[in-house]
Design a protein around this motif. Structure first.
Motif, PDB file in Angstrom:
ATOM      1  N   CYS A  30      43.263  46.212  41.141  1.00  0.00           N
ATOM      2  CA  CYS A  30      43.252  45.568  42.457  1.00  0.00           C
ATOM      3  C   CYS A  30      41.998  44.725  42.635  1.00  0.00           C
ATOM      4  O   CYS A  30      42.058  43.583  43.097  1.00  0.00           O
ATOM      5  CB  CYS A  30      43.342  46.630  43.554  1.00  0.00           C
ATOM      6  SG  CYS A  30      43.335  45.968  45.229  1.00  0.00           S
ATOM      7  N   VAL A  31      40.841  45.262  42.254  1.00  0.00           N
ATOM      8  CA  VAL A  31      39.588  44.522  42.388  1.00  0.00           C
ATOM      9  C   VAL A  31      39.595  43.281  41.505  1.00  0.00           C
ATOM     10  O   VAL A  31      39.196  42.191  41.918  1.00  0.00           O
ATOM     11  CB  VAL A  31      38.396  45.433  42.038  1.00  0.00           C
ATOM     12  CG1 VAL A  31      37.100  44.634  42.028  1.00  0.00           C
ATOM     13  CG2 VAL A  31      38.294  46.577  43.036  1.00  0.00           C
ATOM     14  N   CYS A  32      40.067  43.433  40.269  1.00  0.00           N
ATOM     15  CA  CYS A  32      40.129  42.275  39.357  1.00  0.00           C
ATOM     16  C   CYS A  32      40.983  41.166  39.940  1.00  0.00           C
ATOM     17  O   CYS A  32      40.596  39.983  39.913  1.00  0.00           O
ATOM     18  CB  CYS A  32      40.691  42.714  38.007  1.00  0.00           C
ATOM     19  SG  CYS A  32      39.537  43.648  36.973  1.00  0.00           S
ATOM     20  N   GLU A  33      42.133  41.517  40.484  1.00  0.00           N
ATOM     21  CA  GLU A  33      43.039  40.504  41.011  1.00  0.00           C
ATOM     22  C   GLU A  33      42.468  39.838  42.261  1.00  0.00           C
ATOM     23  O   GLU A  33      42.608  38.624  42.445  1.00  0.00           O
ATOM     24  CB  GLU A  33      44.395  41.140  41.304  1.00  0.00           C
ATOM     25  CG  GLU A  33      45.129  41.575  40.031  1.00  0.00           C
ATOM     26  CD  GLU A  33      46.464  42.223  40.326  1.00  0.00           C
ATOM     27  OE1 GLU A  33      46.731  42.513  41.515  1.00  0.00           O
ATOM     28  OE2 GLU A  33      47.241  42.453  39.373  1.00  0.00           O
ATOM     29  N   VAL A  34      41.826  40.617  43.128  1.00  0.00           N
ATOM     30  CA  VAL A  34      41.252  40.041  44.343  1.00  0.00           C
ATOM     31  C   VAL A  34      40.126  39.074  44.010  1.00  0.00           C
ATOM     32  O   VAL A  34      40.055  37.960  44.553  1.00  0.00           O
ATOM     33  CB  VAL A  34      40.752  41.168  45.276  1.00  0.00           C
ATOM     34  CG1 VAL A  34      39.911  40.588  46.411  1.00  0.00           C
ATOM     35  CG2 VAL A  34      41.929  41.935  45.857  1.00  0.00           C
ATOM     36  N   LEU A  35      39.231  39.479  43.117  1.00  0.00           N
ATOM     37  CA  LEU A  35      38.119  38.599  42.742  1.00  0.00           C
ATOM     38  C   LEU A  35      38.606  37.366  41.999  1.00  0.00           C
ATOM     39  O   LEU A  35      38.063  36.267  42.178  1.00  0.00           O
ATOM     40  CB  LEU A  35      37.117  39.374  41.886  1.00  0.00           C
ATOM     41  CG  LEU A  35      36.350  40.503  42.578  1.00  0.00           C
ATOM     42  CD1 LEU A  35      35.409  41.188  41.613  1.00  0.00           C
ATOM     43  CD2 LEU A  35      35.579  39.972  43.786  1.00  0.00           C
ATOM     44  N   LEU A  36      39.641  37.531  41.179  1.00  0.00           N
ATOM     45  CA  LEU A  36      40.169  36.387  40.441  1.00  0.00           C
ATOM     46  C   LEU A  36      40.838  35.404  41.382  1.00  0.00           C
ATOM     47  O   LEU A  36      40.630  34.188  41.283  1.00  0.00           O
ATOM     48  CB  LEU A  36      41.156  36.869  39.381  1.00  0.00           C
ATOM     49  CG  LEU A  36      41.736  35.805  38.444  1.00  0.00           C
ATOM     50  CD1 LEU A  36      40.620  35.081  37.708  1.00  0.00           C
ATOM     51  CD2 LEU A  36      42.695  36.434  37.447  1.00  0.00           C
ATOM     52  N   GLN A  37      41.635  35.884  42.308  1.00  0.00           N
ATOM     53  CA  GLN A  37      42.304  35.001  43.257  1.00  0.00           C
ATOM     54  C   GLN A  37      41.309  34.314  44.175  1.00  0.00           C
ATOM     55  O   GLN A  37      41.543  33.194  44.628  1.00  0.00           O
ATOM     56  CB  GLN A  37      43.326  35.791  44.069  1.00  0.00           C
ATOM     57  CG  GLN A  37      44.518  36.273  43.260  1.00  0.00           C
ATOM     58  CD  GLN A  37      45.459  37.135  44.063  1.00  0.00           C
ATOM     59  OE1 GLN A  37      45.281  37.313  45.267  1.00  0.00           O
ATOM     60  NE2 GLN A  37      46.467  37.688  43.405  1.00  0.00           N
ATOM     61  N   GLY A  38      40.196  34.979  44.455  1.00  0.00           N
ATOM     62  CA  GLY A  38      39.170  34.378  45.292  1.00  0.00           C
ATOM     63  C   GLY A  38      38.185  33.515  44.536  1.00  0.00           C
ATOM     64  O   GLY A  38      37.226  33.003  45.119  1.00  0.00           O
ATOM     65  N   SER A  39      38.412  33.333  43.214  1.00  0.00           N
ATOM     66  CA  SER A  39      37.540  32.513  42.360  1.00  0.00           C
ATOM     67  C   SER A  39      36.097  33.005  42.375  1.00  0.00           C
ATOM     68  O   SER A  39      35.165  32.218  42.203  1.00  0.00           O
ATOM     69  CB  SER A  39      37.605  31.037  42.786  1.00  0.00           C
ATOM     70  OG  SER A  39      38.914  30.536  42.670  1.00  0.00           O
ATOM     71  N   SER A  40      35.928  34.301  42.576  1.00  0.00           N
ATOM     72  CA  SER A  40      34.581  34.889  42.552  1.00  0.00           C
ATOM     73  C   SER A  40      34.266  35.322  41.113  1.00  0.00           C
ATOM     74  O   SER A  40      34.161  36.524  40.821  1.00  0.00           O
ATOM     75  CB  SER A  40      34.505  36.081  43.518  1.00  0.00           C
ATOM     76  OG  SER A  40      34.848  35.700  44.831  1.00  0.00           O
ATOM     77  N   LEU A  41      34.118  34.359  40.246  1.00  0.00           N
ATOM     78  CA  LEU A  41      34.028  34.653  38.816  1.00  0.00           C
ATOM     79  C   LEU A  41      32.699  35.277  38.418  1.00  0.00           C
ATOM     80  O   LEU A  41      32.645  36.073  37.478  1.00  0.00           O
ATOM     81  CB  LEU A  41      34.295  33.387  38.013  1.00  0.00           C
ATOM     82  CG  LEU A  41      35.707  32.813  38.193  1.00  0.00           C
ATOM     83  CD1 LEU A  41      35.886  31.547  37.373  1.00  0.00           C
ATOM     84  CD2 LEU A  41      36.763  33.831  37.800  1.00  0.00           C
ATOM     85  N   ASP A  42      31.614  34.923  39.102  1.00  0.00           N
ATOM     86  CA  ASP A  42      30.329  35.549  38.784  1.00  0.00           C
ATOM     87  C   ASP A  42      30.357  37.033  39.166  1.00  0.00           C
ATOM     88  O   ASP A  42      29.873  37.887  38.415  1.00  0.00           O
ATOM     89  CB  ASP A  42      29.190  34.829  39.503  1.00  0.00           C
ATOM     90  CG  ASP A  42      28.943  33.432  38.946  1.00  0.00           C
ATOM     91  OD1 ASP A  42      29.188  33.236  37.733  1.00  0.00           O
ATOM     92  OD2 ASP A  42      28.516  32.552  39.709  1.00  0.00           O
TER      93      ASP A  42
END
Length: 255
Positions: A30-42
């Motif tokens: 869930c965390v991976c998908e949320v950060l990826l969709q939000g373009s929070s790559l760092d």
């Protein structure tokens, strides 16, 4: 536990590489998908550094983590790691569009860096021919300029019947072909421009009576009088698409 709360919680444990072990595989996904969709790559990169090893039995959960790692590798310019990752795991079809773009954009970037200039359409075509998509992120169906042949065929069939689809019809075509409404609209616009250019070229071609294939008008009777109405072909009304409009999923990529 909400996904937003999970993201904040995970980022608070960056100092401890083992802290992520207190979360379940489902929460990590869930965390991976949320950060990826939000373009929070760092932030995603920092989070991935603290993940524990995964067993090969958790394929569904592992895929989301690998997809996140691929995005981080692309973001950090580690293209060799990206290619190894994409070629080493059989990703599910739902992940193919996003991962295909990572593969192509990485190869485009490398080619531009080597040549010292941006790639044009021909240059990108040559890169795609030189570095075809691996079967781990491709279902084997022919793709032309990022459009699957099945989608192009559907657009061509519709165009022959109605070259100016309505906004609602564009949305239905997008849902049926797996494209966005913008891609559908641009395809019809480009096709109309190509057809107009072909018509103008044909009209301006001189008529010569050479036996090598030139057109010869034998008499004035063969030419319609100036100003006389010309018969127009009526286009058949295209059938309604059987696919209802579907919600378009956002994907942070540029074809």
């Amino acid at each position: 536990m909400g996904s937003g709360y999970l993201c904040e919680g995970m980022m608070g444990f960056n100092a401890n590489a083992h802290a992520a072990m207190i979360f379940t595989a489902e929460q990590i996904v869930c965390v991976c998908e949320v950060l990826l969709q939000g373009s929070s790559l760092d932030r995603l990169a920092s989070f991935l550094c603290g993940l524990p090893p995964f067993s090969s039995s958790c394929l569904g959960e592992l895929e989301s983590v690998l997809k996140a790692k691929a995005a981080v590798a692309f973001h950090q310019g580690r293209f060799s790691d990206l290619y190894t990752l994409l070629e080493g795991f059989p990703f599910s079809p739902r992940s193919h569009p996003f991962l295909q773009q990572l593969w192509l954009q990485a190869h485009y970037a490398e080619a531009e860096r080597q040549r010292g200039r941006p790639l044009g359409a021909v240059g990108k075509y040559r890169v795609r021919r030189k570095f075809p998509l691996p079967h781990t992120i491709w279902d084997g169906e022919e793709i032309s300029y990022c459009f699957k042949e099945k989608s192009r065929s559907m657009l061509r069939q519709w165009y022959l019947r109605k070259p100016y689809p309505s906004s609602q019809e564009k949305r239905e075509l997008a849902a049926a072909t797996g494209l966005t409404s913008t891609q559908v609209s641009n395809w019809f616009k480009n096709r109309r421009q190509r057809d107009r250019g072909t018509d103008i070229t044909s009209f301006q071609t001189p008529l010569v009576g050479e036996p090598s294939g030139g057109v010869h008008l034998s008499s004035q009777k063969d030419v319609s009088p100036q100003g006389s109405p010309q018969p127009q072909r009526r286009r058949a009304t295209p059938p309604r698409l059987c696919h209802p409009p579907l919600p378009l999923h956002h994907m942070c990529q540029d074809c």
